[in-house]
Design a protein around this motif. Structure first.
Motif, short mmCIF file in Angstrom:
data_model
loop_
_atom_site.label_atom_id
_atom_site.label_comp_id
_atom_site.label_asym_id
_atom_site.label_seq_id
_atom_site.Cartn_x
_atom_site.Cartn_y
_atom_site.Cartn_z
N LEU A 1 -5.40 2.03 -4.87
CA LEU A 1 -4.93 2.18 -3.45
C LEU A 1 -6.16 1.91 -2.11
CD1 LEU A 1 -3.15 2.31 -1.02
CD2 LEU A 1 -3.38 4.86 -1.34
N VAL A 2 -7.05 2.49 -2.31
CA VAL A 2 -8.36 2.64 -1.66
C VAL A 2 -9.08 1.18 -1.51
CG1 VAL A 2 -8.57 5.19 -1.59
CG2 VAL A 2 -9.72 3.87 -3.04
N LYS A 3 -8.88 0.36 -2.72
CA LYS A 3 -9.41 -0.86 -2.80
C LYS A 3 -8.55 -1.79 -2.23
CE LYS A 3 -12.35 0.76 -6.87
NZ LYS A 3 -12.38 0.64 -8.28
N ALA B 1 0.63 -1.23 0.10
CA ALA B 1 -0.06 0.04 0.25
C ALA B 1 0.87 1.30 0.07
CB ALA B 1 -1.00 -0.11 1.28
N ASP C 1 -1.49 -0.22 7.07
CA ASP C 1 -2.48 -0.02 6.06
C ASP C 1 -3.47 0.83 5.94
OD1 ASP C 1 -0.55 -1.43 4.39
OD2 ASP C 1 -1.77 -3.27 4.04
N GLY D 1 -4.57 8.08 1.52
CA GLY D 1 -4.99 8.08 0.29
C GLY D 1 -6.32 8.46 -0.23
N LYS E 1 -4.31 3.86 3.59
CA LYS E 1 -5.43 3.92 2.72
C LYS E 1 -6.43 5.13 3.09
CE LYS E 1 -7.80 -0.02 2.73
NZ LYS E 1 -7.82 -0.12 1.06
N VAL F 1 -6.47 -4.95 3.55
CA VAL F 1 -5.53 -4.42 4.51
C VAL F 1 -4.69 -5.59 4.97
CG1 VAL F 1 -5.35 -3.77 7.23
CG2 VAL F 1 -7.01 -2.76 5.64
N TYR G 1 1.94 2.59 -3.30
CA TYR G 1 0.89 3.41 -4.10
C TYR G 1 0.65 4.68 -3.56
CZ TYR G 1 -1.00 -1.17 -6.01
OH TYR G 1 -1.37 -2.24 -6.96
#
Length: 256
Positions: free
Chosen positions: A231-233, A205, A241, A248, A245, A236, A208
């Protein structure tokens, strides 16, 4: 008498073989338990398992690198500066042991580069900051010379290039003064290395997030948005993370 000595020797050899077989089984079990703890983001517990491996095998490279990564990760989440420094310095000691164990292994070089980057966040002495900045590139280059496809070494070198372009005023002044000029950071190289890391390790992560920042700095917002959407998808996978996230998602909202 001779025969008795031979029997005794054979028995002693058998005991030695059994001892090392049991020890190997114990280490394998500890690695499995540590991996299971990491899988559910119980990093403190995983770190303790790697420490137990090192009590049996002090030069075990995998355990030393894992201990470096986990100590740095846990340290990064410490609110207290003294605790953060303690974890980072402990991580640095593990990385140095890994380097001493096998300086021709890409993981050992990566561990040295990674923790050097963390140390720049807590170090206050300019000369030491610059020494760590040099170490990041020195050891990341070494890791990639050994293994060009080392995912996290690619990320580490990419992050170095990005930071040389975007250094804060204080760090930039220190580096300019003591480095003999500012190192030639290159946003294109930063993006190339982090894109390679993304291909090699698609669930990392942090890569990204920093890749999106590099694209934003390079005035390529569409690329930054594309990376942030991925990234948001991501699932974890580490204790860091959720915060990565979240950062992000905030960045994505600000860009769109």
């Amino acid at each position: 008498m001779k025969r008795a000595h031979i029997v005794q020797l054979m028995g002693f050899c058998l005991l030695i073989v059994q001892y090392f077989t049991v020890q190997a089984q114990d280490i394998n079990l500890l690695f499995k338990e540590a991996s299971n703890f990491e899988r559910v983001q119980k990093e403190n517990e995983a770190l303790e398992k790697y420490k137990l491996v090192l009590t049996q095998d002090p030069a075990n490279l995998k355990a030393l690198v894992k201990a470096t990564e986990l100590s740095a990760s846990i340290g990064g989440r410490q609110a207290d500066k003294n605790n953060k420094r303690l974890f980072y310095e402990t991580a640095l000691s593990y990385a140095k042991r890994a380097w001493q164990a096998d300086s021709n292994h890409a993981d050992a070089a990566y561990a040295m580069a990674m923790i050097a980057g963390r140390m720049t966040d807590i170090e206050t002495e300019n000369k030491q900051i610059v020494a760590f900045v040099k170490d990041i590139k020195l050891y990341a280059d070494k890791a990639l010379t050994i293994n060009p496809d080392h995912a996290k070494a690619n990320y580490t070198l990419g992050k170095w290039h990005y930071e040389m372009v975007t250094l804060s005023g204080l760090k930039k002044a220190a580096v300019k003064l003591l480095y003999g000029g500012l190192p030639s950071g290159d946003l294109e190289k930063a993006i190339v290395h982090m894109e390679k890391c993304k291909t090699l390790e698609p669930y990392f992560a942090l890569n990204y997030l920093d890749l999106a920042k590099a694209y934003k700095e390079a005035r390529q917002p569409a690329k930054a948005i594309e990376v942030l959407n991925k990234l948001v998808k991501l699932p974890v996978r580490t204790g860091d993370d959720p915060a990565i996230k979240a950062e992000g998602a905030k960045m994505l909202e600000a860009i769109q």
